[in-house]
Write an enzyme that holds these catalytic residues in place. Structure first.
Site, short mmCIF file in Angstrom:
data_model
loop_
_atom_site.label_atom_id
_atom_site.label_comp_id
_atom_site.label_asym_id
_atom_site.label_seq_id
_atom_site.Cartn_x
_atom_site.Cartn_y
_atom_site.Cartn_z
N GLU A 12 0.83 -1.21 0.00
CA GLU A 12 0.00 0.00 0.00
C GLU A 12 0.86 1.26 0.00
O GLU A 12 0.58 2.21 0.72
CB GLU A 12 -0.95 0.01 1.21
CG GLU A 12 -1.69 -1.28 1.48
CD GLU A 12 -2.58 -1.71 0.33
OE1 GLU A 12 -2.97 -0.86 -0.48
OE2 GLU A 12 -2.86 -2.91 0.23
N TRP A 29 2.97 -10.91 -4.96
CA TRP A 29 3.13 -11.46 -3.61
C TRP A 29 3.45 -12.95 -3.61
O TRP A 29 3.99 -13.46 -2.61
CB TRP A 29 1.87 -11.23 -2.77
CG TRP A 29 1.61 -9.82 -2.36
CD1 TRP A 29 0.63 -8.99 -2.82
CD2 TRP A 29 2.32 -9.04 -1.38
NE1 TRP A 29 0.69 -7.76 -2.21
CE2 TRP A 29 1.72 -7.76 -1.31
CE3 TRP A 29 3.41 -9.31 -0.54
CZ2 TRP A 29 2.17 -6.76 -0.45
CZ3 TRP A 29 3.85 -8.30 0.31
CH2 TRP A 29 3.24 -7.06 0.35
N ASN A 64 -3.64 -5.72 -5.39
CA ASN A 64 -4.64 -4.66 -5.50
C ASN A 64 -4.04 -3.34 -6.02
O ASN A 64 -2.85 -3.08 -5.86
CB ASN A 64 -5.30 -4.41 -4.14
CG ASN A 64 -4.33 -3.87 -3.12
OD1 ASN A 64 -3.52 -4.63 -2.59
ND2 ASN A 64 -4.38 -2.59 -2.83
N ASP A 83 -9.35 -4.68 -1.35
CA ASP A 83 -8.06 -5.33 -1.11
C ASP A 83 -8.12 -6.81 -1.49
O ASP A 83 -7.51 -7.65 -0.83
CB ASP A 83 -7.62 -5.19 0.36
CG ASP A 83 -6.15 -5.53 0.56
OD1 ASP A 83 -5.41 -5.59 -0.45
OD2 ASP A 83 -5.75 -5.77 1.70
N ASP A 116 -6.58 -8.84 -3.43
CA ASP A 116 -5.44 -9.23 -4.24
C ASP A 116 -5.71 -10.54 -4.99
O ASP A 116 -6.22 -11.49 -4.40
CB ASP A 116 -4.22 -9.51 -3.34
CG ASP A 116 -3.69 -8.27 -2.66
OD1 ASP A 116 -3.33 -7.33 -3.37
OD2 ASP A 116 -3.62 -8.29 -1.42
N ARG A 132 -9.33 -14.48 -3.97
CA ARG A 132 -9.64 -13.80 -2.71
C ARG A 132 -11.03 -13.17 -2.74
O ARG A 132 -11.66 -12.98 -1.69
CB ARG A 132 -8.56 -12.73 -2.46
CG ARG A 132 -8.61 -12.05 -1.11
CD ARG A 132 -7.30 -11.30 -0.85
NE ARG A 132 -7.42 -10.39 0.28
CZ ARG A 132 -6.40 -9.70 0.79
NH1 ARG A 132 -5.19 -9.84 0.26
NH2 ARG A 132 -6.56 -8.89 1.82
N ASN A 141 -6.66 -16.55 0.34
CA ASN A 141 -5.67 -15.50 0.12
C ASN A 141 -4.48 -16.12 -0.60
O ASN A 141 -4.69 -16.80 -1.61
CB ASN A 141 -5.29 -14.84 1.45
CG ASN A 141 -4.76 -13.43 1.27
OD1 ASN A 141 -4.07 -13.15 0.30
ND2 ASN A 141 -5.07 -12.54 2.19
#
Lengths: 160, 549
Positions: free
Chosen positions: B188, B237, B255, B298, B300, B325, B385
């Site tokens: 972020e 990620w 995101n 968010d 992702d 997600r 996630n």
């Protein structure tokens, strides 16, 4: 009746002394001690551990919240004050305040104040109770006010 | 020449050097070496499926602890270890270790001091990569380090990103042919991210594909309002997958920034929350699919792309399986990128369907409100996630760790002024507004909550329909990856600290143990000294299990 006295609710750190100050804390204490409240609740070194400990409840909840917990105990129940009913494979049930659970087991303090742990594979099932944990008491408005005054005065003691 | 003397030397050389050489061909066929675990996902298809059968549903209950590895760092271990011919490599915080896979005793450790101030969240690393005799470690503070797999000494150390600019490296790299493929993340901070390939010998950058635009001339920039693309984030990620048939590598993206307030970036915000298919030789984009256009939750899309061939409407089809997600399970044709299926695998309220090309249609009235808006399912942590799912060709089922009945109030705050290396989340507090309670919206503590208030689960889905075949319910949420085997065992764990084996066909519990800490990595299995091991991390330790001798 005061087995109804729930700390079964959300933490509210700010005190609301105006409501509490209008009652008689001494009368409230007598009511708590004479009405069976301590058969579930603990205050200091008195009473049962099966319900929420009220020893420091005056620090944790506003007088308004305490009143609601007395006259409408189902209104707001803290998750950590929920009960669980475990049904064993032979059909018998064990009831107590839930202390922990995961996919494999459940832990509680039962009505005899014994710490119990059950493997989920060894029981028929369990139900977490979020309502109906204590009856609504038959109290006058004045009695409720006195009890709230007493509970609001419970600030606990510093640990030795 | 005395051949009698030379022969042992020759044999020693072969035994000592050749087996440890992880050639491109070995990586290509990693799934056919079930004694090893050569890539993050257990092979380029990332199925996390092992052909080993020594452990099976009949003997899983006899599993015993064999060893424990406890690094000196306190962060939870999220790394998936690599196992190469009896040697296990793993990483935690500032240290890579090579150990005997049978005993857990270290051969060497390699230390590189990752500066603590580069840590924006938790100093976790997802894992390593190996090629030839070299182990590759992407460090949190932005270095890519090549380490001699035999000695634990650094061969080279390249700075890929500057953490002062809001970047970090979190992924286990993916080695394909002569390239190390990975990309940076931004937590972020509005740093535009990318997927890039680096030479395995030198670390030299070979190509780069930006997941958020770098120029107004790029087609993707037109999906961002004004110049909002300049700080679009879209981080990497987790590790991608590779399809040798098409020479495409697939990576999920995170995101857009600012994450919780999209007012400044109307549009789809490409390539955030997408999967991008890139040519391995050139890095050129072949196709993409965006799971959540204009994300403000968010969500992702940083799940591991699972590649499989399934029966699709009566014909075999090469597909990508993806539990996102945002709560939907997707089937995508991995050759063309065509959307084939989107079906919710957990309760959700944001999507009322898909159009003919797979674009989601958002439910009205659920956009984030300035403060404490409508509840939306799934909540911010999503239906799943980054936890690796698994596909078992044996059972034909897809398995995923999930969060069910999970919601959270949506909200958006002030958009911070972008500042290099600073927060750019769109979740800022207006002046004078009360600080939000930590953990607000996540419901009661797991020790006391009911199923209606949400639960974690391992779910088995029919890959062609998304239909749930079974679920194994947990009480707490889960961050565990899933492992399946050809003997129809399934291993997974939970935040409760349990590590367990299920029958992959019906979800029946076969064995479990309490490791006392969150399982936040994917278990793996391998052979050492002829015995099948399964290892898993819980909290900041790694545990190895096998049958009694």
């Amino acid at each position: 009746m005061l087995q109804s006295l729930g700390a079964w609710a959300v933490l509210a750190l700010a005190a609301a002394p105006l409501f509490a100050q209008s009652g008689d804390a001494a009368k409230g204490k007598a009511l708590v001690e004479s009405s069976g409240c301590l058969s579930c609740h603990r205050i200091g070194d008195q009473g049962s551990r099966t319900g929420p400990d009220l020893s420091e409840i005056g620090d944790k909840r506003t007088a308004e919240k305490l009143k609601t917990s007395i006259v409408d105990p189902d209104e707001e129940v803290l998750p950590e004050n929920r009960y669980v009913t475990v049904t064993l494979k032979d059909g018998t049930t064990v009831k107590g305040r839930i202390l922990n659970h995961d996919a494999m087991s459940v832990q509680l303090i039962d009505t005899k104040q014994d710490l119990r742990s059950f493997q989920t594979s060894a029981i028929r099932g369990y139900t977490i109770l979020t309502k109906g944990l204590m009856p609504k008491p038959q109290l006058s408005d004045e009695q409720v006010t006195d009890i709230v005054a007493y509970l609001s005065s419970l600030k606990g003691t510093e640990a030795p | 020449v005395n051949l009698g003397v030379l022969r042992p030397l020759v044999l020693f050389s072969l035994a000592g050097l050749l087996p440890a050489q992880v050639t491109p061909d070995r990586l290509l066929n990693a799934s056919h070496e079930p004694q090893n675990w050569l890539t993050y996902g257990g092979g380029y298809a990332s199925q996390r499926y092992s052909l080993l059968t020594q452990l099976n549903p009949g003997n899983a209950k006899e599993l015993k602890l064999k060893w424990v590895y406890r690094p000196k760092y306190t962060e939870k271990m999220e790394a998936t270890p690599l196992i190469v011919d009896g040697i296990l490599y793993t990483v935690q915080n500032s240290e890579v270790v090579a150990m005997d896979a049978a005993t857990g005793r270290a051969f060497w450790t390699f230390h590189y001091a990752v500066p603590p101030e580069s840590n924006q969240y938790v100093m976790v690393v997802k894992g390593l990569a190996i090629a030839g005799n070299t182990v590759f470690w992407a460090t949190y503070d932005g270095h890519l380090i090549a380490i001699d797999a035999k000695t634990g000494t650094a061969l080279w150390n390249k700075v890929l990103v500057d953490w002062h600019k809001g970047y970090q490296l979190n992924v286990a790299p993916l080695v394909v042919k002569d390239k190390i493929i990975l990309g940076p993340a931004t937590n972020e901070e509005g740093a535009n991210c990318w997927v890039a390939a680096y030479d395995v010998q030198t670390g030299k950058e070979l190509w780069r594909f930006y997941t958020a635009p770098t120029s107004a001339d790029e087609p993707a920039a037109r999906t961002w309002a004004g110049d909002s693309w300049k700080h679009g984030g879209s981080p990497i990620w987790v590790t991608g997958s590779y399809d040798p048939d098409t020479n495409l590598t697939f990576w999920g993206t995170g995101n857009p920034n600012p994450g919780w307030n999209g007012d400044r970036r109307p549009g789809d915000d490409l390539y955030s929350d997408s999967v991008v298919a890139l040519d391995v030789d050139t890095g050129k984009l072949k196709w993409y699919y965006q799971f959540t256009p204009h994300d403000e939750y968010d969500w992702d899309s940083v799940q591991v792309p699972v590649l499989a061939q399934i029966d699709w409407q009566g014909k075999p089809r090469k597909v990508m399986l993806w539990a996102n997600r945002n709560g939907f399970y997707y089937v995508i044709d991995r050759t063309s990128g065509k959307f084939l299926l989107g079906k919710a695998f957990v309760k959700q309220t944001w999507n009322i369907g898909f159009d003919e090309v797979g674009r989601p249609m958002k439910a009205p009235g659920i956009d984030p409100k300035p403060t404490h808006g409508e509840h939306v399912l799934p909540g911010t942590q999503g239906g799943t996630n980054w936890y690796s799912p698994s596909f078992s060709p044996s059972t034909g089922l897809f398995y995923v760790s999930s969060w069910e009945n999970y919601d959270a109030p949506t909200s958006k705050g002030l958009i911070e002024e972008w500042k290099e290396g600073g927060k750019y989340s769109g979740n800022g507090r207006p002046p004078g507004a009360p600080r939000r309670a930590r953990g607000a919206g996540r419901g009661p503590l797991p020790a006391f909550k009911t199923e209606e208030e949400g639960y974690g689960a391992v779910k088995a889905l029919d890959p062609a329909t998304g239909q749930q075949k079974w679920e194994f319910k947990l009480v707490d949420w889960t961050e565990s990856g899933v492992l399946t085997t050809a003997s129809d065992l399934l291993f997974a764990g939970s935040k409760e600290g349990n590590f367990f084996a299920l029958n992959a066909r019906d979800g029946a519990l076969l064995w479990h143990t309490n490791l006392g800490g969150t399982v936040a990595s994917g278990p793996v299995t391998y052979l050492a000294d002829g015995h099948q091991y399964v290892v898993v991390c819980a909290d900041n330790a790694m545990y190895a299990f096998a049958l009694p001798e």
